[in-house]
Design a protein around this motif. Structure first.
Motif, mmCIF file in Angstrom:
data_model
loop_
_atom_site.group_PDB
_atom_site.id
_atom_site.type_symbol
_atom_site.label_atom_id
_atom_site.label_comp_id
_atom_site.label_asym_id
_atom_site.label_seq_id
_atom_site.Cartn_x
_atom_site.Cartn_y
_atom_site.Cartn_z
ATOM 1 N N ASP A 73 0.869 -1.170 0.000
ATOM 2 C CA ASP A 73 0.000 0.000 0.000
ATOM 3 C C ASP A 73 0.905 1.220 0.000
ATOM 4 O O ASP A 73 2.065 1.140 0.432
ATOM 5 C CB ASP A 73 -0.872 0.034 1.251
ATOM 6 N N ARG A 74 0.363 2.352 -0.455
ATOM 7 C CA ARG A 74 1.171 3.570 -0.496
ATOM 8 C C ARG A 74 0.418 4.716 0.175
ATOM 9 O O ARG A 74 -0.762 4.913 -0.083
ATOM 10 C CB ARG A 74 1.516 3.935 -1.935
ATOM 11 N N ILE A 75 1.137 5.416 1.012
ATOM 12 C CA ILE A 75 0.648 6.661 1.588
ATOM 13 C C ILE A 75 1.485 7.772 0.975
ATOM 14 O O ILE A 75 2.716 7.746 1.066
ATOM 15 C CB ILE A 75 0.771 6.668 3.122
ATOM 16 N N PHE A 76 0.801 8.713 0.338
ATOM 17 C CA PHE A 76 1.473 9.866 -0.248
ATOM 18 C C PHE A 76 1.198 11.090 0.613
ATOM 19 O O PHE A 76 0.059 11.325 1.014
ATOM 20 C CB PHE A 76 0.941 10.146 -1.664
ATOM 21 N N ILE A 77 2.236 11.864 0.878
ATOM 22 C CA ILE A 77 2.111 13.159 1.538
ATOM 23 C C ILE A 77 2.584 14.190 0.514
ATOM 24 O O ILE A 77 3.713 14.090 0.005
ATOM 25 C CB ILE A 77 2.964 13.236 2.823
ATOM 26 N N TYR A 78 1.710 15.151 0.192
ATOM 27 C CA TYR A 78 1.989 16.097 -0.888
ATOM 28 C C TYR A 78 2.500 17.430 -0.348
ATOM 29 O O TYR A 78 1.791 18.148 0.353
ATOM 30 C CB TYR A 78 0.736 16.298 -1.748
ATOM 31 N N ARG A 79 3.728 17.748 -0.712
ATOM 32 C CA ARG A 79 4.442 18.900 -0.162
ATOM 33 C C ARG A 79 3.834 20.247 -0.573
ATOM 34 O O ARG A 79 3.530 21.074 0.288
ATOM 35 C CB ARG A 79 5.915 18.838 -0.590
ATOM 36 N N ARG A 80 3.677 20.494 -1.839
ATOM 37 C CA ARG A 80 3.241 21.833 -2.272
ATOM 38 C C ARG A 80 1.857 22.217 -1.765
ATOM 39 O O ARG A 80 1.669 23.352 -1.316
ATOM 40 C CB ARG A 80 3.352 21.964 -3.786
ATOM 41 N N PRO A 81 0.857 21.338 -1.826
ATOM 42 C CA PRO A 81 -0.453 21.739 -1.290
ATOM 43 C C PRO A 81 -0.414 22.060 0.206
ATOM 44 O O PRO A 81 -1.088 22.982 0.663
ATOM 45 C CB PRO A 81 -1.351 20.541 -1.574
ATOM 46 N N ILE A 82 0.396 21.319 0.960
ATOM 47 C CA ILE A 82 0.514 21.609 2.392
ATOM 48 C C ILE A 82 1.171 22.968 2.589
ATOM 49 O O ILE A 82 0.695 23.784 3.383
ATOM 50 C CB ILE A 82 1.265 20.478 3.130
ATOM 51 N N LEU A 83 2.237 23.240 1.854
ATOM 52 C CA LEU A 83 2.899 24.537 1.984
ATOM 53 C C LEU A 83 1.964 25.677 1.582
ATOM 54 O O LEU A 83 2.005 26.760 2.176
ATOM 55 C CB LEU A 83 4.179 24.578 1.158
ATOM 56 N N ARG A 84 1.093 25.434 0.597
ATOM 57 C CA ARG A 84 0.167 26.477 0.145
ATOM 58 C C ARG A 84 -0.838 26.887 1.209
ATOM 59 O O ARG A 84 -1.264 28.034 1.253
ATOM 60 C CB ARG A 84 -0.603 26.013 -1.098
ATOM 61 N N ILE A 85 -1.251 25.947 2.067
ATOM 62 C CA ILE A 85 -2.291 26.282 3.043
ATOM 63 C C ILE A 85 -1.729 26.734 4.386
ATOM 64 O O ILE A 85 -2.487 27.088 5.279
ATOM 65 C CB ILE A 85 -3.278 25.115 3.259
ATOM 66 N N CYS A 86 -0.415 26.723 4.530
ATOM 67 C CA CYS A 86 0.210 27.080 5.803
ATOM 68 C C CYS A 86 0.822 28.479 5.751
ATOM 69 O O CYS A 86 1.299 28.914 4.702
ATOM 70 C CB CYS A 86 1.287 26.052 6.166
ATOM 71 N N ASP A 87 0.795 29.161 6.906
ATOM 72 C CA ASP A 87 1.337 30.519 7.010
ATOM 73 C C ASP A 87 2.695 30.583 7.698
ATOM 74 O O ASP A 87 3.327 31.631 7.698
ATOM 75 C CB ASP A 87 0.359 31.416 7.769
ATOM 76 N N SER A 88 3.104 29.477 8.329
ATOM 77 C CA SER A 88 4.372 29.486 9.070
ATOM 78 C C SER A 88 4.944 28.068 9.107
ATOM 79 O O SER A 88 4.243 27.100 8.811
ATOM 80 C CB SER A 88 4.145 29.972 10.505
ATOM 81 N N ASP A 89 6.203 27.975 9.503
ATOM 82 C CA ASP A 89 6.825 26.653 9.661
ATOM 83 C C ASP A 89 6.055 25.814 10.678
ATOM 84 O O ASP A 89 5.889 24.607 10.503
ATOM 85 C CB ASP A 89 8.285 26.795 10.102
ATOM 86 N N GLU A 90 5.582 26.464 11.748
ATOM 87 C CA GLU A 90 4.830 25.747 12.780
ATOM 88 C C GLU A 90 3.539 25.165 12.206
ATOM 89 O O GLU A 90 3.141 24.052 12.552
ATOM 90 C CB GLU A 90 4.516 26.660 13.966
ATOM 91 N N ASP A 91 2.878 25.927 11.328
ATOM 92 C CA ASP A 91 1.676 25.414 10.669
ATOM 93 C C ASP A 91 2.001 24.181 9.827
ATOM 94 O O ASP A 91 1.219 23.226 9.787
ATOM 95 C CB ASP A 91 1.053 26.477 9.750
#
Length: 120
Positions: free
Chosen positions: A72-90
């Motif tokens: 099975d594969r779990i994908f974590i998508y970098r760019r969409p996560i960075l797009r919705i976050c305002d800070s490193d902590e987010d």
């Protein structure tokens, strides 16, 4: 390509995914079977806002005939996560939530139950 509010290297993002996995209880990780976790920059073009994706056969749906299959594969998508976050902590928080969310799918927990448990 969309601009992202938070700039983060792929290497740093992968470290955050590894850190999130380190926070998952060892007993739970030990129950995971035949699954890999991958970081990708972008989701499929048909779902550009997808943060993570589970592809495979949840543990709860595996029967006696489950054998000889690719992991099975779990994908974590970098760019969409960075797009919705305002800070490193987010980003740290969102990566943790996304990792837990996708691992839950591996255990057969659906989106409705995850939302009810507060794991949006």
């Amino acid at each position: 390509m969309d601009a992202v509010p938070v700039e983060m290297t792929r290497e740093r993002f992968e470290e955050l995914v590894a850190d999130a996995l380190d926070e998952v209880p060892e007993e739970l990780l030990g129950l995971m079977s035949n699954v890999v976790i991958l970081v990708e920059d972008d989701p499929p073009h048909t779902e550009p806002d997808l943060l993570g994706l589970y592809e495979g056969h949840a543990l709860t749906s595996r029967g006696w005939d489950y054998s000889g299959v690719l992991p099975d594969r779990i994908f974590i998508y970098r760019r969409p996560i960075l797009r919705i976050c305002d800070s490193d902590e987010d980003v740290v928080d969102e990566v943790a939530v996304t990792v837990v969310h996708e691992i839950a799918h591996h255990f057969g927990i659906d989106d409705a139950r995850l939302h009810a448990l507060g794991w949006g």
